[in-house]
Scaffold this motif. Structure first.
Motif, PDB file in Angstrom:
ATOM      1  N   ILE A 238       0.859  -1.192   0.000  1.00  0.00           N
ATOM      2  CA  ILE A 238       0.000   0.000   0.000  1.00  0.00           C
ATOM      3  C   ILE A 238       0.893   1.240   0.000  1.00  0.00           C
ATOM      4  O   ILE A 238       2.080   1.157   0.280  1.00  0.00           O
ATOM      5  CB  ILE A 238      -0.971   0.050   1.213  1.00  0.00           C
TER       6      ILE A 238
ATOM      7  N   LEU B  62       9.338   0.157 -11.482  1.00  0.00           N
ATOM      8  CA  LEU B  62       8.436  -0.206 -12.577  1.00  0.00           C
ATOM      9  C   LEU B  62       9.206   0.056 -13.872  1.00  0.00           C
ATOM     10  O   LEU B  62       9.252   1.196 -14.355  1.00  0.00           O
ATOM     11  CB  LEU B  62       7.143   0.607 -12.494  1.00  0.00           C
TER      12      LEU B  62
ATOM     13  N   ILE C 248      -4.305   2.934 -20.288  1.00  0.00           N
ATOM     14  CA  ILE C 248      -2.833   2.974 -20.276  1.00  0.00           C
ATOM     15  C   ILE C 248      -2.294   2.227 -21.494  1.00  0.00           C
ATOM     16  O   ILE C 248      -2.671   1.077 -21.738  1.00  0.00           O
ATOM     17  CB  ILE C 248      -2.247   2.252 -19.023  1.00  0.00           C
TER      18      ILE C 248
END
Ligand code: SAM
Length: 478
Positions: free
Chosen positions: A187, A253, A295
């Motif tokens: 989170i 990422l 995306i």
């Protein structure tokens, strides 16, 4: 002059932009220097000699030289060393887990993520505690024992109290063959006090991906919401560790910024945690940007070809030999097969990235976070892992026996983890085979257990054999 201070609490110091640029320039200058690359590999290879303390890491500069190296023979040596280090530290075990998406409400504006607040194409959904129980039962029916919970950042819809209540529900859902034994948490960055409460709720690893270490790029990609604050996000692992969470997970990422920059930043982050807390990252994840609602990964022009992606995985394994490395179902079966050989130690299996996806018969797409490339069932993944020579493990013993943080690292660095993990992996695989496996996978699995038992150290083999016999007659969770 560069102000690079690995121990500084400030993100701009420990992920120092100028130091990364200098590192990349130095690495590029030496990209044909096979002798330098080999001397660096030699340093890492020392981890394989029995007399060595097995704790040698490579610096971000050394690892960046290897990343830039264009000599095909050196690159083949890098792959071989990564394989050898994976075997020495982790054996042929691969730990399995599944992500559990609790809520896709999010107030952030991350340009690469379908959860971004302005995306009107996905229905927003948050699981109730009853729905979480149903998801957990569906995951247990597949055979999972270890979950990673995922949620967007939304103080109104997903406050910390919701995450804490969900953790209690997950750990409290006892079903047929026991319960979920470890819940890792992914989170958004939060306060030290919130991390303290997560620790008290007995989370496993706190995982937070940096997305990109490049501050300017980070600010461009995170135009709004609390995640827009680069320092708040980058210093989150420090707050988590200061709050007593021993095991933290890093990740980049890949695709958002140049891979060489990210690679150096990731290793600097690991060096920082080790310098300040005496413990590096428990895990490093290597996600790549995927197509998703609203995306298109082609909008990010830093995609890495598979070959370079594999080299990055091999070099993380060599540079930070003790860390667990995670690859998710974002990647295809082929890419995962190569990654497992080169050093990945944990994979997800049978994953669904939609909120509430596990209770549905068919894979739902409407609330999915990203496209799942590897869509095989957990049972298919287990059978495949064994075909590839890996030992699937559902073990969570380290965490439950208090072998976290520096205690885990010490065990791992001196090779002892193998003595514990190999027998534990066999027991948890035995449980899976009795409770969940298809007949074909069960047959393959028991053959593998027989063969692997022979490799368990003498002092532990009799006990492991006894426990396995008891598992076959219904005992669980030794
Ligand atoms: N809200 C938490 C946070 O901000 O870190 C958890 C985020 S999300 C549920 C988990 C991760 O998914 C993100 O950290 C990001 O790296 C990854 N992710 C987001 N969009 C993605 C995409 N299009 N393809 C692949 N991974 C993506």
């Amino acid at each position: 002059m560069i102000r690079y201070d690995v121990r500084s609490p400030r993100a701009d110091d420990f992920i120092n932009h100028q130091e990364i640029l200098d590192t990349l320039a130095y690495a590029a200058m030496h990209r044909h220097d096979a002798a330098l690359a080999r001397s660096i590999l030699e340093k890492a290879r020392a981890n394989l000699t029995p007399a060595h303390d097995h704790g040698t890491t490579l610096t971000h500069r050394e690892a960046s030289v290897l990343l830039a190296c264009e000599d095909p023979e050196v690159n083949a040596e890098i792959r071989q060393l990564a394989r050898d280090i994976k075997q020495a530290y982790y054996g042929n075990r691969i730990v399995l887990f599944a992500p559990l998406y609790l809520s896709n409400y999010c107030v952030n504006g991350c340009l690469y993520c379908p959860y971004h607040a302005k995306n009107r194409d996905i229905p927003r959904r948050k699981l109730t505690q009853e729905e979480i129980r149903a998801e957990v039962i569906a995951l247990q029916d597949m055979g999972h024992k270890r979950l990673a919970i995922e949620a967007g950042e939304d103080p109104a819809h997903n406050p910390l109290s919701y995450i804490l209540e969900s953790l209690e529900t997950i750990y409290g859902t006892k079903h047929k063959n026991g319960a979920i034994r470890r819940v890792n948490v992914n989170i958004a960055a939060t306060t030290e006090d919130a991390y303290r409460q997560l620790k008290a709720a007995e989370i496993g690893t706190y995982i937070l991906f940096q997305e990109t270490y490049h501050r300017a790029r980070y600010e461009e990609l995170h135009p709004s919401g609390p995640k827009a604050d680069y320092a708040w996000h980058t210093e989150a692992h420090d707050r988590a560790m200061a709050a007593g969470i021993d095991d933290v997970g890093l990740g980049v990422l890949f695709g958002l910024e140049g891979y060489a920059y990210e690679f150096a930043g990731l290793l600097m982050h690991a060096e920082h945690l080790e310098a300040v807390f005496g413990v590096g990252p428990h895990t490093i994840s290597v996600p790549r940007v995927k197509p998703a609602s609203d995306i298109d990964p082609d909008d990010f022009d830093n995609g890495i070809p598979d070959e370079m992606f594999e080299k990055i995985i091999a070099l993380i394994r060599i540079a930070v030999p003790y860390t667990g490395m995670i690859i998710s179902t974002r990647e295809s079966q082929e890419v995962r097969a190569a990654a497992l050989q080169l050093g990945v130690s944990q994979i997800s299996g049978g994953s669904r990235t939609s909120v509430g996806g596990y209770v549905d018969e068919a894979r739902p797409h409407d609330t999915e976070q990203f496209d799942v490339s590897d869509q095989r069932t957990l049972d298919e993944v287990i059978g495949w892992l064994m075909d590839e020579g890996h030992l699937p493990s559902f073990c969570t013993a380290c965490y439950r026996a208090g072998r976290t943080g520096d205690r885990f690292m010490e065990f791992c660095k001196n090779g002892q983890i193998l003595d514990f993990c190999q027998p534990n992996a066999l027991l948890t695989l035995g449980e899976y085979l009795c409770d969940y496996a298809s007949p074909a996978v069960a047959e393959k699995g028991w053959k593998m257990i027989d063969a692997e038992l022979a490799r368990v150290p003498d002092g532990r083999r009799a006990l492991a054999t006894d426990y396995l016999a008891r598992i076959c007659t219904g005992a669980r969770d030794f």
